[in-house]
Enzyme design. Structure first.
Site: not given
Lengths: 345, 258
Positions: A36, A245, A248, A270, A276
């Site tokens: 970080g 979605c 899909c 998606c 997808c």
């Protein structure tokens, strides 16, 4: 380094020279050692404008080896300008295999998404970061923000979240949602939607972040705690979508709204195109999926356009020209050493 | 008041190259006491204040502070982390220009709440109710809590800055011309408010001002500075009614009579 006596200008394997790669790898290793923490590095000019992923490209160029398989996504999609050009760039300068399948890739360079398919150990996710400093918009002075990181003074980060709640009644930050890494540094996860924040936590893949213009590299090593900041009475929540979605039928995934016409027609699909397509190949159908499609190819031109099939065969493409020079001797050796150390992660 | 001082400054000097900022300043400050530092501009008041509040490192001398657990700490030997923690919990600093002490781009509520969040408060409801309480104490309406200080008048900004500083219950507050640039009626109300808060909370304060009237209203003790040195010190009423040093006499006789 032996340079062939040719008239045309040539470049080193993966575009950057070996000394630059060493410098960047050193920054990456330091970043991994201090999860970080933003490590300054001498960012180079790249053959693309700032804001197009110069940081991510430099990180990828420094860690990529001839055996790597590269996937590049832009907002989750493999087929948008940024993704296509960066993929073509590495195909040309490093002659590496490329893929669009999350599962097969060893390095995934991403602009603002984490793939839906779970990553596995050994994979590296490289983020393109525009502004690495999470405190920047609250405290403009770099000297001061560095001091705040050093002294772990993160009260200001909560001021931002407080402002959100005061103004909107809930935490309205939806992307670049600040996280605390391994209980120490507060980090900007790059402008990924906060939907992806939980995926960063204890991820088996190595996550590297490169900010080219701001000249910072930071990292989240595998299996590191990444916690999104919040208030006790306003806990962190990810976005929820009230419909699956349209292509899909996937739920619990991040969706993009696609405008279909100028009469208000729209669909949610998606954002991760690979995910997808995989689902549609497996026979999943959303309510707007074309009836007779056999392979990933939504007929709607407004929907996410399908990839060129040629790209799938990329690994077997003929070597590009100009032919990239492979580093020899010292440079090559370093490269392999680094590869090993990365695999050991 | 206890027998032991809260803050102790010993022969503090600050030089800017060969120029004198302030020189050989020594005094003690007791809990709950308000000390005024007066003098004309350029006399070293602000340099002294910045040195005492560790915003500036002195050239020589020491300043010690008695922590809540009763131990004395030398301010210039503390780590930066400890100093900054002290500054945002046990101390306050009221700037002459409120824009220096406030975050102008976040709401009044967040300005007051920032110190609470900095010391680890993570409950939005509590932070907000504390902020409302403090805004009330400095006479800012609850309906202004989500406004940015940019939308506030000078007097309101100054009151907001005071609330922001006092929310963590500090024991010592530094003030640099707290009423500078305010018109007299606003000034009077602010002084009234400050006097009330200082008495209610038992704050110790060091107030730097060139306004002798402010010093008389707020402080019990007074230090007169000229050319970086203290020329006279004593109880405020005594110094103003019976000035002894020639410079203090000049200063007191220069007050405009309406």
């Amino acid at each position: 380094m032996n340079i062939q006596a040719t008239d045309i200008a040539t470049y080193n394997f993966a575009y950057l020279d070996e000394q630059t790669k060493r410098m960047i790898r050193r920054a990456i290793l330091k970043g991994i050692a201090i999860p970080g923490y933003q490590v300054p590095f001498a960012s180079r000019e790249m053959p693309m404008p700032y804001g197009w992923g110069t940081g991510g490209v430099q990180v990828t160029a420094s860690i990529i080896g001839p055996d790597d398989i590269l996937k590049v996504i832009d907002q989750g999609a493999d087929d948008t300008t940024n993704a296509v050009s960066i993929r073509a760039f590495f195909k040309k300068v490093a002659d590496v295999a490329v893929t669009t399948e999350t599962e097969k890739a060893t390095i995934i360079q991403t602009r603002h998404r984490i793939p839906e398919a779970p990553l596995h150990a050994g994979q590296v996710l490289v983020y393109q970061v525009p502004i690495p400093e999470p405190l920047r918009f609250l405290e403009p002075r770099e000297t001061e923000t560095r001091k705040m990181h050093a002294l772990e003074e993160y009260g200001l980060m909560h001021v931002k979240l407080y402002e959100d709640i005061a103004r909107h009644g809930h935490i309205a930050t939806t992307y670049a949602y600040p996280v605390k890494v391994e209980g120490r540094y507060v980090m900007d996860p790059s402008p990924t939607p906060k939907f992806d924040n939980p995926k960063m936590n204890m991820s088996p893949a190595l996550q590297l972040f490169g900010a080219g213009r701001e000249k910072r590299i930071y990292a989240v090593p595998p299996f590191t705690k990444v916690v999104s900041l919040d208030f006790e009475d306003h806990p962190f929540e990810i976005q929820k979508f009230d419909q699956p979605c349209a292509l899909c039928g996937a739920e619990q995934v991040y969706l993009d709204e696609v405008i279909l016409d100028d009469k208000g027609g729209h669909m949610f699909v998606c954002s991760d195109t690979d995910h997808c397509e995989k689902r549609r190949e497996d026979g999943h159908r959303g309510h707007m999926a074309p009836e007779n499609e056999s392979r990933a190819s939504p007929s709607s031109s407004a929907g996410p356009s399908p990839r060129k099939d040629g790209e799938e065969e990329a690994p077997t493409l003929t070597p590009p020209s100009p032919r990239p020079l492979r580093g020899e001797g010292k440079g090559e050796g370093q490269h392999q050493t680094f590869e090993k150390s990365r695999e050991a992660e | 008041m206890t027998d032991e001082p809260l803050f102790r400054v010993t022969s503090l000097s600050k030089y800017y190259g060969s120029r004198v900022g302030c020189e050989d300043i020594t005094f003690d400050l007791w809990p709950g006491e308000v000390l005024a530092v007066v003098g004309e501009s350029g006399s070293g008041k602000t340099t002294l204040l910045n040195c005492m509040s560790t915003r500036l490192m002195p050239t020589s001398g020491t300043a010690a502070y008695r922590m809540r657990d009763g131990t004395w700490r030398d301010l210039y030997r503390m780590s930066e982390a400890e100093r900054r923690f002290l500054m945002r919990t046990d101390w306050g600093f009221v700037h002459q220009n409120p824009a220096d002490g406030l975050r102008m781009t976040v709401s009044a509520g967040a300005n007051v709440g920032e110190r609470l969040m900095a010391v680890g408060d993570r409950h939005y409801g509590n932070i907000r109710s504390t902020a409302i309480d403090w805004l009330g104490r400095v006479e800012i309406g609850e309906d202004r809590i989500d406004d940015q200080p940019r939308a506030f008048s000078g007097g309101m900004r100054q009151r907001l800055q005071i609330a922001r500083n006092l929310v963590t219950g500090p024991r010592l507050v530094f003030m640099d011309e707290p009423t500078g640039g305010l018109d007299v009626s606003v000034q009077a109300r602010l002084l009234d408010l400050l006097r009330g808060l200082v008495t209610d909370l038992g704050l110790a304060a060091i107030v730097v001002t060139h306004d002798l009237a402010v010093a008389r209203l707020l402080s019990q003790r007074m230090m007169v500075m000229k050319d970086g040195r203290v020329v006279e010190t004593g109880l405020t009423d005594r110094v103003l009614d019976d000035p002894r040093a020639p410079y203090t006499q000049l200063l007191v006789s220069s007050i405009l009579q309406v």
